[in-house]
Enzyme design. Structure first.
Site, PDB file in Angstrom:
ATOM      1  N   PHE A 137       0.851  -1.194   0.000  1.00 21.39           N
ATOM      2  CA  PHE A 137       0.000   0.000   0.000  1.00 21.39           C
ATOM      3  C   PHE A 137       0.885   1.240   0.000  1.00 21.39           C
ATOM      4  CE2 PHE A 137      -2.314   3.527   1.853  1.00 21.39           C
ATOM      5  CZ  PHE A 137      -3.432   3.541   1.045  1.00 21.39           C
ATOM      6  N   ASP A 222       9.251   2.636   1.818  1.00 17.48           N
ATOM      7  CA  ASP A 222       8.083   3.368   2.296  1.00 17.48           C
ATOM      8  C   ASP A 222       7.950   3.059   3.790  1.00 17.48           C
ATOM      9  OD1 ASP A 222       5.553   4.129   3.122  1.00 17.48           O
ATOM     10  OD2 ASP A 222       4.541   3.495   1.287  1.00 17.48           O
ATOM     11  N   LYS A 251       2.802   9.440   8.597  1.00 19.18           N
ATOM     12  CA  LYS A 251       1.936   9.150   9.751  1.00 19.18           C
ATOM     13  C   LYS A 251       2.364   9.735  11.106  1.00 19.18           C
ATOM     14  CE  LYS A 251      -0.906   5.464   8.039  1.00 19.18           C
ATOM     15  NZ  LYS A 251      -0.547   5.025   6.681  1.00 19.18           N
TER      16      LYS A 251
HETATM   17  C1  LIG Z   1      -0.811   5.325   5.266  1.00 17.56           C
HETATM   18  C2  LIG Z   1       0.188   4.902   4.274  1.00 17.56           C
HETATM   19  C3  LIG Z   1       0.372   5.614   3.074  1.00 17.56           C
HETATM   20  C4  LIG Z   1      -0.509   6.782   2.649  1.00 17.56           C
HETATM   21  O1  LIG Z   1      -0.454   7.847   3.534  1.00 17.56           O
HETATM   22  P1  LIG Z   1      -1.548   9.039   3.396  1.00 17.56           P
HETATM   23  O2  LIG Z   1      -1.066  10.042   4.408  1.00 17.56           O
HETATM   24  O3  LIG Z   1      -2.871   8.437   3.737  1.00 17.56           O
HETATM   25  O4  LIG Z   1      -1.491   9.537   2.014  1.00 17.56           O
HETATM   26  C5  LIG Z   1       1.380   5.203   2.219  1.00 17.56           C
HETATM   27  N1  LIG Z   1       2.160   4.150   2.525  1.00 17.56           N
HETATM   28  C6  LIG Z   1       2.003   3.441   3.670  1.00 17.56           C
HETATM   29  C7  LIG Z   1       2.916   2.289   3.961  1.00 17.56           C
HETATM   30  C8  LIG Z   1       1.006   3.784   4.571  1.00 17.56           C
HETATM   31  O5  LIG Z   1       0.833   3.068   5.676  1.00 17.56           O
END
Ligand SMILES: *Cc1c(COP(=O)(O)O)cnc(C)c1O
Length: 392
Positions: A137, A222, A251
């Site tokens: 994701f 990420d 986050k």
């Molecule tokens: C939450 C998340 C995102 C997206 O972050 P947003 O602030 O909602 O755009 C991308 N990568 C990972 C691994 C995430 O947990």
């Protein structure tokens, strides 16, 4: 249970979220309260965001102090808090340079753009392909949903952006077969979050690093969910002895204030020159002041060590639950990024927890995820475990 606000929400808020029928009004530490005065122990933490708990007094103070001085002037000018935050991140990570934005998806957008830009003019071949993982994701913008390895995120948005290839996570051979001189980067979460809490096999990330180096491709982690202490180290890559070329954060960096960051090694970051990329709000003084305070609290109060300790305790309690309940088929995760996979739908369990005053969340239908504030105590963990024991 419906109330006026919920009815109004149905009328005026876009219908993209399915939510339980409660309205949360305030929070403090690991607890939130709804408009009826009922309290909940929070094992969601705004999706791994409020790592220091709700309304942390030092973060509130830092934000209010800056609010009195200057909110925002844009990136047409230098500001002090932005530079101090970048300095902290550089001193405490593999990276040399930071680009600030406002969310996780935007941080990944910046990473994708930088990876492509790096090879544009820097390579004999046309190199723009990015290898990403199944079940990954990376966000909801067009580029980041194109990079995401889950069909449900992409459905209805064709044509998605060109240039992404998908392979199974933890499969070294699949990567070796796919990577070549058309690959500009390999993009992955060191621990897959939304996709179901999948940890890398021992040695996997080292092999990924080696294959990237051999192919001359960049490695992008990420760490939007895993970063800032969540897994028991400041960054998840530190568990595995592997450094990326680019890393994205968001986050927990602002403990609830919107901020994203893309970090990179100097030789990579230098592909961005004046005008290559920009953000109006990115790294604005009021948010970066708060984020810097978040990082200071994290280190001064040894929050990451605490996370490692109670995370291990939590994991053991979940293993105990698994030994008792055959409906739990797996316990996964690291630090305070943990989950149990059930052999039944998770939603009824989530709703039962809610009734009993616990916020937990369900991903991929059957995985109950626990991502509480990193300041959670053993007693609070015990309370949730005994609630789950009872429900199951
Ligand atoms: C939450 C998340 C995102 C997206 O972050 P947003 O602030 O909602 O755009 C991308 N990568 C990972 C691994 C995430 O947990």
């Amino acid at each position: 249970m419906k109330n006026d606000i919920i009815e109004k929400a149905e009328q005026v808020i876009a219908n993209t979220y399915k939510r339980p029928p409660i309205v949360i009004e305030k929070g403090m530490g690991c607890r939130v309260w709804d408009t009826k005065g009922k309290s909940y122990l929070d094992f969601v933490a705004g999706v791994a965001v409020c790592s220091l708990g709700h309304t942390h007094p030092r973060v509130v103070k830092a934000m209010c102090r800056q609010a009195d001085i200057l909110f925002h002037v844009s990136n047409l000018y230098y500001t002090v808090p932005q530079v101090k935050l970048a300095e902290w991140l550089v001193e405490n990570s593999f990276a040399d340079k930071v680009f600030f934005c406002n969310s996780g998806a935007e941080a990944n957008e910046a990473a994708i753009k930088l990876a492509r830009k790096y090879f544009n003019g820097n390579s004999k071949e046309e190199r723009f392909r990015i290898i990403s993982m199944e079940r990954s994701f990376h966000g909801r913008t067009m580029a980041t949903l194109s990079a995401t390895g889950q069909n449900k995120v992409k459905k209805g948005y064709d044509p998605v952006l060109e240039g992404f290839d998908f392979i199974p996570f933890n499969d070294v051979k699949a990567l070796a077969d796919k990577i070549d001189n058309s690959t500009c980067a390999v993009l992955l979460e060191p621990i897959q979050g939304e996709g179901g809490l999948w940890c890398p096999d021992p040695g996997y990330l080292k092999e990924v690093r080696r294959l990237c180096d051999e192919a001359g491709a960049l490695l992008v982690f990420d760490e939007i969910q895993t970063g800032i202490g969540r897994t028991g180290k400041l960054f998840a890559y530190q568990h595995f002895g592997v450094e990326p070329d680019i890393m994205t954060l968001a986050k927990a960096l602002g403990n609830g204030l919107p901020i994203g960051a893309m970090l990179a090694k100097e030789h990579v970051a230098s592909a961005f020159v004046h005008g290559s990329h920009a953000s109006t709000f990115g790294g604005t003084p009021i948010i970066t002041s708060a984020a810097l305070e978040v990082l200071k609290v994290l280190s001064e109060e040894k929050v990451v060590d605490h996370c490692e300790r109670v995370g291990e305790y939590f994991r053991q309690r979940l293993m105990w639950l698994k030994s008792k309940h055959s409906s739990i088929v797996d316990v996964r995760g690291m630090g305070l990024m943990l989950g149990i996979e059930l052999d039944v739908e998770g939603e009824p369990v989530v709703n039962e927890c809610l009734d009993r005053g616990f916020l937990v969340n369900c991903i991929q239908g059957k995985v109950i995820r626990f991502i509480p504030p990193l300041i959670i105590s053993k007693q609070e963990i015990d309370a949730l475990v005994s609630c789950l024991d009872d429900i199951l």
